[in-house]
Structure formats: C-alpha cells, structure tokens
Design a protein around this motif. Structure first.
Motif, mmCIF file in Angstrom:
data_model
loop_
_atom_site.group_PDB
_atom_site.id
_atom_site.type_symbol
_atom_site.label_atom_id
_atom_site.label_comp_id
_atom_site.label_asym_id
_atom_site.label_seq_id
_atom_site.Cartn_x
_atom_site.Cartn_y
_atom_site.Cartn_z
ATOM 1 N N MET A 154 0.851 -1.196 0.000
ATOM 2 C CA MET A 154 0.000 0.000 0.000
ATOM 3 C C MET A 154 0.885 1.244 0.000
ATOM 4 O O MET A 154 1.806 1.362 0.799
ATOM 5 C CB MET A 154 -0.897 0.000 1.237
ATOM 6 N N THR A 155 0.628 2.158 -0.906
ATOM 7 C CA THR A 155 1.409 3.387 -0.998
ATOM 8 C C THR A 155 0.680 4.525 -0.303
ATOM 9 O O THR A 155 -0.457 4.843 -0.653
ATOM 10 C CB THR A 155 1.646 3.765 -2.468
ATOM 11 N N PRO A 156 1.308 5.141 0.701
ATOM 12 C CA PRO A 156 0.651 6.256 1.398
ATOM 13 C C PRO A 156 0.598 7.496 0.525
ATOM 14 O O PRO A 156 1.287 7.585 -0.502
ATOM 15 C CB PRO A 156 1.545 6.480 2.618
ATOM 16 N N PRO A 157 -0.218 8.479 0.880
ATOM 17 C CA PRO A 157 -0.288 9.719 0.107
ATOM 18 C C PRO A 157 1.067 10.413 0.032
ATOM 19 O O PRO A 157 1.940 10.195 0.880
ATOM 20 C CB PRO A 157 -1.295 10.573 0.893
ATOM 21 N N GLN A 158 1.250 11.257 -0.978
ATOM 22 C CA GLN A 158 2.510 11.966 -1.149
ATOM 23 C C GLN A 158 2.814 12.831 0.067
ATOM 24 O O GLN A 158 1.950 13.519 0.592
ATOM 25 C CB GLN A 158 2.465 12.852 -2.398
ATOM 26 N N ASN A 159 4.043 12.770 0.515
ATOM 27 C CA ASN A 159 4.452 13.478 1.731
ATOM 28 C C ASN A 159 4.463 14.986 1.512
ATOM 29 O O ASN A 159 5.131 15.476 0.603
ATOM 30 C CB ASN A 159 5.853 13.007 2.126
ATOM 31 N N PRO A 160 3.775 15.761 2.382
ATOM 32 C CA PRO A 160 3.797 17.221 2.224
ATOM 33 C C PRO A 160 5.004 17.879 2.872
ATOM 34 O O PRO A 160 5.159 19.088 2.794
ATOM 35 C CB PRO A 160 2.505 17.650 2.923
ATOM 36 N N LEU A 161 5.855 17.102 3.568
ATOM 37 C CA LEU A 161 7.085 17.570 4.216
ATOM 38 C C LEU A 161 6.785 18.411 5.451
ATOM 39 O O LEU A 161 7.117 18.039 6.557
ATOM 40 C CB LEU A 161 7.976 18.331 3.239
ATOM 41 N N LEU A 162 6.232 19.597 5.250
ATOM 42 C CA LEU A 162 5.743 20.441 6.333
ATOM 43 C C LEU A 162 4.318 20.848 5.991
ATOM 44 O O LEU A 162 3.944 20.883 4.812
ATOM 45 C CB LEU A 162 6.580 21.716 6.488
ATOM 46 N N ASN A 163 3.544 21.181 7.004
ATOM 47 C CA ASN A 163 2.192 21.673 6.790
ATOM 48 C C ASN A 163 2.260 23.177 6.544
ATOM 49 O O ASN A 163 2.721 23.935 7.405
ATOM 50 C CB ASN A 163 1.336 21.356 8.029
ATOM 51 N N ASP A 164 1.812 23.624 5.377
ATOM 52 C CA ASP A 164 1.895 25.043 5.028
ATOM 53 C C ASP A 164 1.125 25.906 6.026
ATOM 54 O O ASP A 164 1.552 27.020 6.357
ATOM 55 C CB ASP A 164 1.331 25.276 3.622
ATOM 56 N N ARG A 165 0.018 25.392 6.506
ATOM 57 C CA ARG A 165 -0.784 26.162 7.450
ATOM 58 C C ARG A 165 -0.026 26.336 8.765
ATOM 59 O O ARG A 165 -0.145 27.377 9.420
ATOM 60 C CB ARG A 165 -2.128 25.456 7.684
ATOM 61 N N ASP A 166 0.755 25.331 9.173
ATOM 62 C CA ASP A 166 1.572 25.470 10.378
ATOM 63 C C ASP A 166 2.561 26.616 10.236
ATOM 64 O O ASP A 166 2.764 27.408 11.163
ATOM 65 C CB ASP A 166 2.376 24.185 10.635
ATOM 66 N N VAL A 167 3.194 26.703 9.070
ATOM 67 C CA VAL A 167 4.200 27.741 8.834
ATOM 68 C C VAL A 167 3.559 29.124 8.869
ATOM 69 O O VAL A 167 4.063 30.057 9.500
ATOM 70 C CB VAL A 167 4.919 27.485 7.493
ATOM 71 N N GLU A 168 2.437 29.270 8.194
ATOM 72 C CA GLU A 168 1.742 30.561 8.186
ATOM 73 C C GLU A 168 1.253 30.937 9.590
ATOM 74 O O GLU A 168 1.326 32.098 9.998
ATOM 75 C CB GLU A 168 0.566 30.492 7.206
ATOM 76 N N PHE A 169 0.760 29.946 10.306
ATOM 77 C CA PHE A 169 0.277 30.163 11.676
ATOM 78 C C PHE A 169 1.411 30.694 12.556
ATOM 79 O O PHE A 169 1.239 31.677 13.295
ATOM 80 C CB PHE A 169 -0.260 28.837 12.208
ATOM 81 N N LEU A 170 2.572 30.058 12.482
ATOM 82 C CA LEU A 170 3.707 30.500 13.285
ATOM 83 C C LEU A 170 4.137 31.915 12.912
ATOM 84 O O LEU A 170 4.317 32.778 13.783
ATOM 85 C CB LEU A 170 4.890 29.544 13.105
ATOM 86 N N LEU A 171 4.323 32.145 11.630
ATOM 87 C CA LEU A 171 4.845 33.438 11.180
ATOM 88 C C LEU A 171 3.904 34.587 11.506
ATOM 89 O O LEU A 171 4.340 35.632 12.003
ATOM 90 C CB LEU A 171 5.113 33.406 9.677
#
Length: 600
Positions: free
Chosen positions: A1-18
C-alpha cells in the motif's frame, strides 16, 4: 500500500507561526527589512516549498541509496545532486538572509529558516552543500578583509564555489583547544598550513570548481590552548596568475555514514607537499571566537534540520495511518465487519499526537530563536537588541538539542506507526531515522550543549538571559489568559518556571563555591528540564493564537482545535516531568559520577 505523497511540512503550520504566533510582519517596520512585506515573505516560502516537493523530494531516495564515490583521490556525487544544486542557488538559498550589499535578499532569518526547512525535509544532504557554503561565506563577510571578500566570499555567495568548516582533527573532536594543524607566515603574506582534518562534510565533490575550507590552525609560536587557535581560508585550488592551481589539499579518505548519505564526510590532508596556502580570517589567535559565529548559526540550522526530518516522517506516518486498514474498534463483535484505518485505534493516535507535539513545538522553538536573531541584529532600540541577544544565546543550545533528541524519538514513532513496513527500506521512515541521529552529534553533542547551557548561558550576567526568558514566558501566560485558554495551563507553566529558577540558583551557588563538578553533574537533565519548559511556553503561545483564531471565526476550525489538543497534551502530560528532573538536578545523585572505569 502506498501512502499519500508526503507534504514535508504543513503550510498552514508555517503561516500560523509566522503571522499568528510570532507576528513576523512587525519586522517590516524596522529599517533593515523595510523593503519587505507579507507578500515577499510568502513569495519566497512558496518558491521553496514548490521546489522542495516537485524537484528536491524525488531525489531523496536515489541519493540515499547511492552515496558519493571516492575514486582517484576525488569525490563524485550522485547526478541528482548535480541537477538540483544550481537551481537551489538560483532560488536564493545561499543569500536569502544576507544583506543586499553582498547580493542577498535581506529577508528575516525567521522567514529564511522556515523556507529552508521545506528543502531540508525534502533532501537534507543536497541542502547541506549550500548551508555549509552560506555559513563559511558569512564568516569571510564578517571577519575577512576586502581582498578575501573579493577573492572568496563573492564566488561562494554566487554558488560558483562552495565552503566548509574544517575544525575537527583525529585527536581533537569537540576539544578545539587540542587543535594541532599549523600555520607558518610567509613573506608573501599568506600562511603555509599543514595538518589533518576529519569529518569534514562536503570537503570534496564535483559540483563546483573550488571549495574553500574555513580551517582552524595554530600560527607558529602561538600560545597553547584555545587562545592560540587562528582561522584561515584554505581553498582546494588557489587563485594564482588569473587561474586556479592545486593548493596541496588532498582527500585522505571517506567516512561511510549511517545517514546523510548524499553529503560526503571526509578526512582531509593539508600541506603534505609544503605548499598549502592559507589566508588569515580575522585577527591572529581569535579563530575560535570567529568560528563561533558559524557554529551558532549551524546549531540553529541543525535544529531546523532535525525538525524538518521529524516533520517529513510525521506527515508520512499520518498519511499512512489514514489509509492503512487493520483491525476493528475495541468492543466490535462482528469479525466480518470491515477493517478500519489504523488511525481509529487510540494507541496510534497517541503516537501521532506525540509526534505532532514534538514536531510543531520544535518548529515553533526554532522559529522563535531565529526571530530573536533578527531582533538582536536589527531592532531599532539598543536595549531591545541586547535583550534579544541574551534570549538568542540562551535558546540556541536548546533549539539545537530538543529537536535533535526528541526528533529522534518522533522519527522512531513514525517507524512504529508503519509497523513491519516501517522496519523495511521499501518505506522511508527507516531512512529518516538514520538521518536524524546525526543531529544530536554534530555541531556540539547533546552533552556539550547541556554544559554550555548550564555552565555559561544561564549564569552569564547574573542570570540576565533566564530573567529575560521569564519575562517572555509571563507575557505569553498573560496573552493566553486574555485569549481564554484553559487557566490551569498557564498556572502549570508559571509553576514550572518558578521551579526552574530555584533549581538554577541552587546549581549556580554550587558553582560559585567552586564545586563545578556538582553544578554540572546533571547538566544533561538540566537541558531536558529547560527544554520541556521552553517547549511548553511555545505550546501555550500557540494555544493562545489558536483561541484567538477561533474567536474571530478563522478557518479551518479543525486546525485550531488540533493545536489546542496538542498544547493540552504537552502541558498536561509532559510538563509535570519537570518536578522529577528538578529533583534529580537538586539531589546531586552521583551514581555515574562515582562509577569507576574498572567497575563497568
């Protein structure tokens, strides 16, 4: 079974922090960043995340499986690294946070750090060549004269040449006072360098025509110890007569590494033929002081890399848990009922939540540390710059250590979520676990970071940095109260902060009495104690921002609820550990200090 493509980091997390936690756009009010706005921040972030996902991440597995080759005295890297090197240079990675005067984009370090985390999560080895080059070029920018900047820095920032930091020697790993490489001044103004270096990352390759090694060595007649070490720029090939000629720098061997396989770690030999030219960077005998600029930058970078590696594995595990069917809910009676995705099982959610708490708490810590670096260099008020510098100095060893140590735990949990598949090379978690282990070793081991934190950083200036940290934490507690965060969370953090202060005073008093061994005996436990408190501070700040987001109706609500749940986890289940750690530090328990070599 192949999992979904890895997003590496969550873009929303980055925007939330910044923008919601750190309010990084306030930096644009400072003259140095006046040409920037959220639009320019987002443009760079978007460019890096797109390149990371579409171009860089597909190279990770091939590069990991086929490390550089050492043949005929030279290193050949994987073709995929050669394909992505120049595009990363053109992306602006080398100079994102450097001044416009040297060709940089003059972005805040906090933005550059978060953007770089996407690239590190995608292929840390390929990024390593550029990270090392940026740090080495910055050393020459800061401490080199105009001739050195012209000869070396300009080409390094342009990506035409790369750079390394050449500190370690076979007999002098972390003990830089024992460096033996020598340098003899010539009438022509350069020095003849001779000696051996080991574990030099990126010390040779076929990406560029030249490599500049920022090298520690002793000038002939220098004092013994760390005060006699100087810093030199030692190129693989030196400019001479309008061309590059060999500079008596040879690869003596390649170390075969557990992880980071795309970035070679080498033994280098300088001056075996007596013709290795080195060029002094900064003042004589001030090499270690100069090199600390690069080492401290690298420590924040290591923390970011550790978070990125843990993040990639976390998102891979989350994707896998969402689609992998296995078993049925507890209490289900029908063996013929459809299996459920493993995320429906509470123990899998336990592992995922701990990963989330470590990854996102670590990302917030690294980002906050980078923000203090921006303020320490560019805040309008001198007092604010001084305060930010104290906080930067204090947080740097923590920002290096927590993501590395807890990131390894997080990576192990990602492997565990994958079950038997995780224990195979067909799935990526085992490779990221191998990569992660280096982060607790290089740029100063965890033990060294603990000694630095307790032995230097928290006691400097009569505890000024810890006092400043306490002020920041109390501001966050007040913000959380205003936002409507569960009051008990702030109360727990306040109590932990008070306990940290008491323990620090007790240990500092032991040091003042001359009992340094007693003071530092549990420096590793002290590091963990401070880390737990500091990350709790980060989670309370994120909880406050999440409550503020929900109050104004920002979407998606599930994102904010996830932050609050992770904050609850850290503040309710991890923060109580500070009492045990504090008691251990206070007790002076001496089992391993008393243990004699022969008793093992």
């Amino acid at each position: 079974m192949t999992p979904p493509q890895n997003p590496l980091l969550n873009d929303r997390d980055v925007e939330f922090l910044l923008y919601e936690v750190l309010d990084a756009t306030r930096l644009c009010e400072l003259p140095y960043f006046a040409d920037h706005a959220r639009d320019t921040f987002d443009l760079y972030l978007q460019s890096c995340r797109r390149f990371a996902r579409e171009v860089l991440f597909p190279t990770y597995r091939p590069v990991d499986e086929a490390p550089p080759r050492f043949e005929g005295g030279a290193i050949t890297v994987h073709p995929a690294v050669r394909r992505v090197f120049r595009p990363m240079v053109e992306l602006g990675v080398l100079t994102a946070a450097r001044p416009a005067a040297v060709g940089g984009q003059q972005l805040p370090l906090v933005v550059a750090t978060l953007a770089g985390a996407y690239l590190q999560a995608a292929n840390l080895s390929a990024c390593g060549y550029l990270s090392l080059t940026a740090g080495a070029a910055h050393l020459i920018e800061t401490f080199g004269d105009d001739a050195l900047r012209s000869a070396f820095m300009t080409r390094m920032y342009a990506g035409e040449w790369t750079g390394t930091m050449a500190l370690t020697e076979p007999q002098a790993g972390s003990s830089l006072a024992d460096v033996q490489a020598s340098a003899v001044k010539t009438d022509a103004g350069h020095y003849l360098v001779r000696g051996s270096k080991i574990f030099i990352s990126g010390g040779d390759h076929d990406l560029t025509e030249n490599i500049v090694h920022l090298t520690l060595a002793r000038i002939e007649g220098a004092p013994r110890g760390i005060k006699g070490v100087s810093l030199f720029a030692v190129p693989k090939r030196r400019p001479e007569g309008g061309q590059l000629v060999p500079n008596d720098v040879e690869v003596a061997g390649m170390i075969h590494k557990l992880g980071w396989r795309g970035l070679p770690s080498l033994s280098l030999s300088f001056g075996e033929k007596g013709d290795c030219h080195g060029y002094l960077v900064g003042s004589p005998h001030q090499g270690v002081a100069c090199m600390f600029q690069m080492m401290n930058e690298a420590r924040i970078l290591v923390g970011a890399n550790a978070v990125a590696t843990a993040s990639a594995a976390y998102h891979e595990a989350l994707g896998y848990a969402l689609v992998r069917p296995q078993g049925r809910p507890l209490g289900a009676r029908d063996p013929g009922a459809p299996q459920v995705p493993i995320i429906e099982h509470a123990d899998v959610r336990r592992m995922l939540l701990r990963q989330k708490a470590i990854v996102e708490g670590g990302l917030a810590l690294v980002s906050t540390t980078a923000l203090y670096a921006d303020l320490a260099a560019h805040a309008a008020d001198a007092a604010e710059r001084e305060r930010a510098q104290r906080l930067l100095d204090l947080l740097t060893p923590i920002a290096k250590t927590f993501p590395a140590e807890k990131g390894f735990e997080s990576n192990a949990l990602a492997l565990q979520v994958h079950g038997g598949y995780g224990y195979s090379s067909e799935y990526l978690p085992e490779a990221w676990l191998r990569d992660q282990k280096l982060n607790s070793i290089h740029e100063g081991t965890t033990g060294i970071q603990g000694l630095d934190l307790l032995g230097r950083k928290v006691v400097a200036g009569n505890g000024a940095a810890l006092i400043a940290l306490g002020g920041e934490i109390r501001l966050t507690i007040a913000r959380a109260q205003r936002a409507g965060v569960e009051p008990a969370w702030g109360e727990r953090l306040g109590a932990a902060l008070a306990l940290l202060g008491e323990v620090t005073v007790q240990l500092a008093e032991a040091g003042m009495r001359g009992d340094t061994e007693r003071m530092l005996r549990h420096s590793a436990d002290y590091m963990e104690l401070v880390s737990v408190v500091v990350v709790a501070w980060q989670w309370l700040a994120m909880a406050a921002a999440a409550r503020e987001g929900l109050a104004r109706g920002a979407a998606p609500a599930d994102f904010y609820e996830g932050k609050l749940c992770a904050a609850q986890y850290w503040l309710s289940t991890e923060l109580p550990r500070v009492e045990v750690l504090a008691a251990l530090c206070r007790s002076g328990e001496d089992s391993y200090a008393r243990m004699q070599p022969g008793w093992f």
